[in-house]
Write an enzyme that holds these catalytic residues in place. Structure first.
Site, short mmCIF file in Angstrom:
data_model
loop_
_atom_site.label_atom_id
_atom_site.label_comp_id
_atom_site.label_asym_id
_atom_site.label_seq_id
_atom_site.Cartn_x
_atom_site.Cartn_y
_atom_site.Cartn_z
N HIS A 128 0.90 -1.16 -0.19
CA HIS A 128 -0.19 0.25 -0.34
C HIS A 128 0.77 0.98 0.32
CE1 HIS A 128 -3.18 -2.30 0.87
NE2 HIS A 128 -3.49 -3.19 1.60
N CYS A 177 -0.32 0.83 -3.03
CA CYS A 177 -2.21 0.26 -3.63
C CYS A 177 -2.22 1.97 -2.49
CB CYS A 177 -2.35 -0.68 -3.08
SG CYS A 177 -2.50 -1.45 -0.86
#
Length: 454
Positions: free
Chosen positions: A297, A340
């Site tokens: 992420h 992400c």
């Protein structure tokens, strides 16, 4: 967030004054939008914003330490953060470690050195270029600098107007700017020497082929292929299903291409930086290339560790400049980033597809890439758009890249062209009603063609 960490921030906040808060906000301008900073009235609010930007956290205190060091609050640095002036001076000698830019350090130093009478002279001389309403009697020099930046009177690479103003009554500070500019020129010159342009303007005369020179790929292994793959997060809601398939695909391709391939799973933010730094310090003299994949992420310009602590992408890439990693100088460095979710304008939430529920969103990857020679960055999507990862088969971008490499490397297609093919394939896919557009950023000076073993 731990109670102990919040208590630490509270104690530091309560010890800071109004002018010190202004200085901290000035130093944070490279990471937080001006409008956001203008609305901040107390240190606690600033620290909250810096946490949101992943600049500080329970396991990520360096930026906070640097801020206190820059405003000369060594007492807080020692009492609350267990550091010292000497320790910070050592840390800040490490290339790429400082988070506050040389430019902001310079302006802050000038603001500190100017007397009240000097500041009034600067304001008087700026009444032409700046609106008088912007130069109130009580405006600090840092506020004046901010208005000068907004009106593009000064920039990081253009301080001519400021030098002209200071020349008349503070020539000593004008010399500080000259020294800053000289240091920047020296840095660029040094990089230019390390990275001479190698593509021939007249290829026939130098024996190069028409399409350009090719990076040497002579060693076995050709280099390290480092994979940082974050799957299981401390907050289990952030787990990245499907990323194991991406790791397996990359290992399959780069072992086939004779790279020493190693995968690190589930690293915290600091460990990501430490791992990349460890590889930058290895001896690459008998290597042709370096490749790094990062799956996690992230937020703009940052990658998240499994502890949700962030590390700046530029800090990672800059470990492999010619200065920091001389054994890779002039050799290609490749970074492929699948990051992400999270940005200032979009909440950091996981989004499931409405149609089948098997796709997850991987949001905008970092977009601020250091401009260095011999580096290629492949990113899963252009700025401000989503990219996608299947829980069962892996990410659209990484799987396409691996398939194209297996198909096109035997045809001696160079990596930039392969990534262009990946762009085209991914862009034309209809991903359950969604679209995705990857991005390539390259300062390669030659063609990067991976040799396929016979």
């Amino acid at each position: 967030m731990s109670t102990e960490f919040r208590k630490l921030l509270l104690e530091v906040s309560e010890a800071l004054g109004t002018e010190e808060l202004s200085a901290l906000k000035f130093f944070s301008l490279d990471y937080v939008a001006k409008g956001t900073l203008e609305a901040i009235r107390d240190p606690k609010a600033l620290f909250e914003v810096l946490q949101e930007r992943c600049m500080i956290g329970a396991g990520n205190l360096f930026f906070l330490k640097e801020l206190l060091y820059r405003i000369h609050r060594i007492d807080l640095l020692t009492a609350h953060l267990g550091s010292s002036r000497e320790e910070m001076e050592r840390e800040l000698q490490v290339p790429g470690r400082a988070q506050v830019s040389d430019y902001r350090q310079l302006l802050y130093g000038i603001a500190e050195d100017l007397t009240s009478e000097n500041v009034q002279k600067v304001k008087f001389l700026l009444q032409g270029p700046l609106q008088k309403s912007k130069l109130q009697e009580n405006a600090s020099m840092l506020q004046v600098f901010l208005e000068m930046e907004i009106n593009e009177i000064i920039k990081e690479d253009n301080l001519t107007t400021l030098k002209d103003i200071l020349q008349g009554f503070r020539a000593d500070l004008k010399k500080k700017i000259d020294a800053y500019e000289g240091k920047k020129r020296e840095k660029y010159s040094r990089e230019e020497v390390r990275y001479p342009v190698s593509v021939s303007v007249y290829p026939e005369e130098q024996g190069a082929k028409q399409y350009g020179e090719i990076y040497k790929m002579e060693n076995n292994p050709h280099g390290y292929c480092l994979i940082i793959n974050n799957h299981i997060f401390k907050n289990r809601r952030h787990n990245r299903e499907g990323t194991l398939q991406d790791g397996e695909a990359v290992k399959r391709v780069f072992k086939w291409l004779q790279f020493e391939t190693v995968e690190y799973m589930d690293l915290e933010g600091k460990k990501i930086y430490d791992t990349v730094e460890e590889y930058s310090k290895k001896d690459h003299r008998n290597m042709d290339c370096f490749v790094c994949f990062i799956f996690s992420h992230g937020e703009k310009d940052k990658i998240k560790g499994v502890d949700d602590e962030c590390v700046n992408i530029e800090a990672l890439v800059s470990r492999f400049t010619g200065t920091n990693c001389p054994s890779l100088a002039g050799k290609p460095k490749v970074f492929i980033i699948q990051a992400c979710q999270g940005s200032e304008h979009h909440p950091s939430v996981a989004v499931e597809s409405d149609s089948s529920g098997h796709l997850e969103v991987d949001a905008r990857p970092p977009t601020s890439i250091p401009d260095r020679a011999d580096i290629l960055i492949g990113m899963a999507t252009v700025e401000d758009y989503f990219c996608y990862r299947s829980r069962s088969t892996g990410s659209v971008y990484i799987q396409s890249l691996c398939e194209k490499m297996e198909l096109l490397c035997p045809q001696r297609m160079d990596l930039a062209s392969i990534l262009t093919e990946v762009n085209r394939e991914v862009a034309t896919k209809d991903i359950e009603g969604f679209k995705q557009m990857p991005k390539i950023t390259s300062t390669l000076l030659k063609l990067l063609i991976f040799e396929v073993p016979q």
